[in-house]
Design an enzyme around this catalytic site. Structure first.
Site, PDB file in Angstrom:
ATOM      1  N   HIS A  40     -15.642  -5.669  81.551  1.00 55.77           N
ATOM      2  CA  HIS A  40     -16.502  -5.962  80.398  1.00 55.77           C
ATOM      3  C   HIS A  40     -17.985  -5.852  80.779  1.00 55.77           C
ATOM      4  O   HIS A  40     -18.814  -5.495  79.952  1.00 55.77           O
ATOM      5  CB  HIS A  40     -16.246  -7.363  79.844  1.00 55.77           C
ATOM      6  CG  HIS A  40     -15.108  -7.434  78.857  1.00 55.77           C
ATOM      7  ND1 HIS A  40     -15.033  -6.674  77.715  1.00 55.77           N
ATOM      8  CD2 HIS A  40     -13.998  -8.198  78.845  1.00 55.77           C
ATOM      9  CE1 HIS A  40     -13.932  -6.953  77.055  1.00 55.77           C
ATOM     10  NE2 HIS A  40     -13.280  -7.875  77.710  1.00 55.77           N
ATOM     11  N   CYS A  71      -7.333  -8.453  74.241  1.00 52.75           N
ATOM     12  CA  CYS A  71      -8.748  -8.757  74.465  1.00 52.75           C
ATOM     13  C   CYS A  71      -9.249  -9.591  73.293  1.00 52.75           C
ATOM     14  O   CYS A  71      -8.919  -9.291  72.133  1.00 52.75           O
ATOM     15  CB  CYS A  71      -9.540  -7.453  74.568  1.00 52.75           C
ATOM     16  SG  CYS A  71     -11.298  -7.703  74.909  1.00 52.75           S
ATOM     17  N   HIS A  74     -10.219  -7.267  84.483  1.00 53.55           N
ATOM     18  CA  HIS A  74     -10.464  -7.119  83.040  1.00 53.55           C
ATOM     19  C   HIS A  74     -11.861  -7.630  82.696  1.00 53.55           C
ATOM     20  O   HIS A  74     -12.595  -6.983  81.943  1.00 53.55           O
ATOM     21  CB  HIS A  74      -9.393  -7.900  82.254  1.00 53.55           C
ATOM     22  CG  HIS A  74      -9.549  -7.854  80.760  1.00 53.55           C
ATOM     23  ND1 HIS A  74      -8.649  -7.217  79.919  1.00 53.55           N
ATOM     24  CD2 HIS A  74     -10.507  -8.373  79.951  1.00 53.55           C
ATOM     25  CE1 HIS A  74      -9.067  -7.341  78.675  1.00 53.55           C
ATOM     26  NE2 HIS A  74     -10.185  -8.048  78.660  1.00 53.55           N
ATOM     27  N   GLU A  75     -12.239  -8.783  83.270  1.00 53.97           N
ATOM     28  CA  GLU A  75     -13.548  -9.383  82.939  1.00 53.97           C
ATOM     29  C   GLU A  75     -14.694  -8.599  83.557  1.00 53.97           C
ATOM     30  O   GLU A  75     -15.706  -8.350  82.887  1.00 53.97           O
ATOM     31  CB  GLU A  75     -13.612 -10.838  83.413  1.00 53.97           C
ATOM     32  CG  GLU A  75     -12.547 -11.752  82.815  1.00 53.97           C
ATOM     33  CD  GLU A  75     -12.411 -11.622  81.312  1.00 53.97           C
ATOM     34  OE1 GLU A  75     -11.289 -11.799  80.804  1.00 53.97           O
ATOM     35  OE2 GLU A  75     -13.403 -11.302  80.626  1.00 53.97           O
TER      36      GLU A  75
HETATM   37  O1  K2U Z   1     -11.655 -10.779  78.218  1.00 56.97           O
HETATM   38  C1  K2U Z   1     -10.932 -11.142  77.289  1.00 56.97           C
HETATM   39  O2  K2U Z   1     -10.938 -10.568  76.206  1.00 56.97           O
HETATM   40  C2  K2U Z   1      -9.957 -12.258  77.486  1.00 56.97           C
HETATM   41  C3  K2U Z   1      -8.582 -11.727  77.686  1.00 56.97           C
HETATM   42  C4  K2U Z   1      -8.479 -11.473  79.166  1.00 56.97           C
HETATM   43  C5  K2U Z   1      -7.299 -10.716  79.656  1.00 56.97           C
HETATM   44  C6  K2U Z   1      -6.445 -10.029  78.819  1.00 56.97           C
HETATM   45  C7  K2U Z   1      -5.355  -9.338  79.363  1.00 56.97           C
HETATM   46  C8  K2U Z   1      -5.159  -9.302  80.729  1.00 56.97           C
HETATM   47  C9  K2U Z   1      -6.017  -9.985  81.542  1.00 56.97           C
HETATM   48  C10 K2U Z   1      -7.086 -10.672  81.009  1.00 56.97           C
HETATM   49  C11 K2U Z   1      -7.649 -12.770  77.084  1.00 56.97           C
HETATM   50  O3  K2U Z   1      -7.251 -13.637  78.063  1.00 56.97           O
HETATM   51  S1  K2U Z   1      -6.317 -12.073  76.197  1.00 56.97           S
HETATM   52  C12 K2U Z   1      -5.104 -13.264  76.099  1.00 56.97           C
HETATM   53  C13 K2U Z   1      -4.263 -13.433  77.328  1.00 56.97           C
HETATM   54  C14 K2U Z   1      -3.742 -14.665  77.607  1.00 56.97           C
HETATM   55  C15 K2U Z   1      -2.946 -14.850  78.738  1.00 56.97           C
HETATM   56  C16 K2U Z   1      -2.678 -13.790  79.600  1.00 56.97           C
HETATM   57  C17 K2U Z   1      -3.208 -12.552  79.320  1.00 56.97           C
HETATM   58  C18 K2U Z   1      -3.994 -12.371  78.176  1.00 56.97           C
HETATM   59 NI    NI Z   2     -11.417  -8.583  77.064  1.00 58.71          NI
END
Ligand code: K2U
Ligand code: NI
Length: 184
Positions: A157, A110, A153-154
């Site tokens: 949040h 995250c 995931h989003e």
């Molecule tokens: O919301 C965030 O913090 C962005 C995250 C989203 C995310 C993390 C894990 C699994 C799904 C979504 C960032 O994208 S973390 C970096 C990342 C990059 C490629 C693939 C997964 C996570």
């Molecule tokens: Ni996140």
């Protein structure tokens, strides 16, 4: 443009709030915030920009992560067939989901969490998401694979949920036997 300095970190109270619905049609201010979220995610996948500005790569970003407690998310991610899912959505909602689960084999991270947290995050394998684009038009998406994981995931949040809340404390790598492992 947004940089890592704009992203609040774990422990900041805004990350635990329930974000507010965005009034539609969206105001110019809310449209600009939505555009900035999507711009960050796209920039974070560009080598030159990430190295020039020290961005952490991401595939999604939610407004609470820039200390804006409003129901807005941005996703920019390719599925396993290379299809691009690039969306900025107001008021996204999971309207239906599979019983079957899925999880990222690499675990999740995250942009608001500066430490690696090991373990699998069980999520719905397939989701139908409804939301509104920057013009206020309704968008309906049927998602599976990595895009489904990212949207969940989003949207978490927006409800004050962090990915590590979903990891089994006693057995971090526990998943149901029929859960689908997903490569990043
Ligand atoms: O919301 C965030 O913090 C962005 C995250 C989203 C995310 C993390 C894990 C699994 C799904 C979504 C960032 O994208 S973390 C970096 C990342 C990059 C490629 C693939 C997964 C996570
Ligand atoms: Ni996140």
């Amino acid at each position: 443009m947004l940089t890592m300095e704009d992203i609040i970190r774990d422990g900041h109270p805004t990350l635990r709030q329930i974000a507010a619905e965005v009034p539609l049609p969206p105001s110019e201010e809310d449209k600009q915030i939505l555009r900035s979220l999507l711009e960050y995610v796209k920039n974070s996948q560009n080598e030159e920009i990430t190295s020039a500005y020290g961005l952490r790569p991401g595939v999604g970003l939610a407004a609470p992560q820039i200390d804006v407690s409003k129901r807005m998310i941005a996703v920019h991610v390719h599925d396993e067939k290379g299809k691009l899912y690039s969306y900025g959505l107001f008021n996204p909602k999971i309207v239906s989901h599979s019983v079957e689960q899925a999880y990222l084999l690499a675990g999740e991270g995250c942009l608001s969490v500066d430490r690696a947290i090991p373990g699998y995050v069980p999520r719905h394998a397939r989701v139908t998401v409804k939301g509104f684009d920057e013009d206020g038009h309704e968008v309906k998406l049927r998602l599976k694979g990595l895009p489904a994981i990212v949207f969940q995931h989003e949207i978490d949040h927006l409800n004050g949920i962090m990915f590590y809340d979903l990891i089994d404390k006693n057995d971090p790598y526990k998943v149901s036997p029929d859960a689908i492992p997903i490569e990043r």
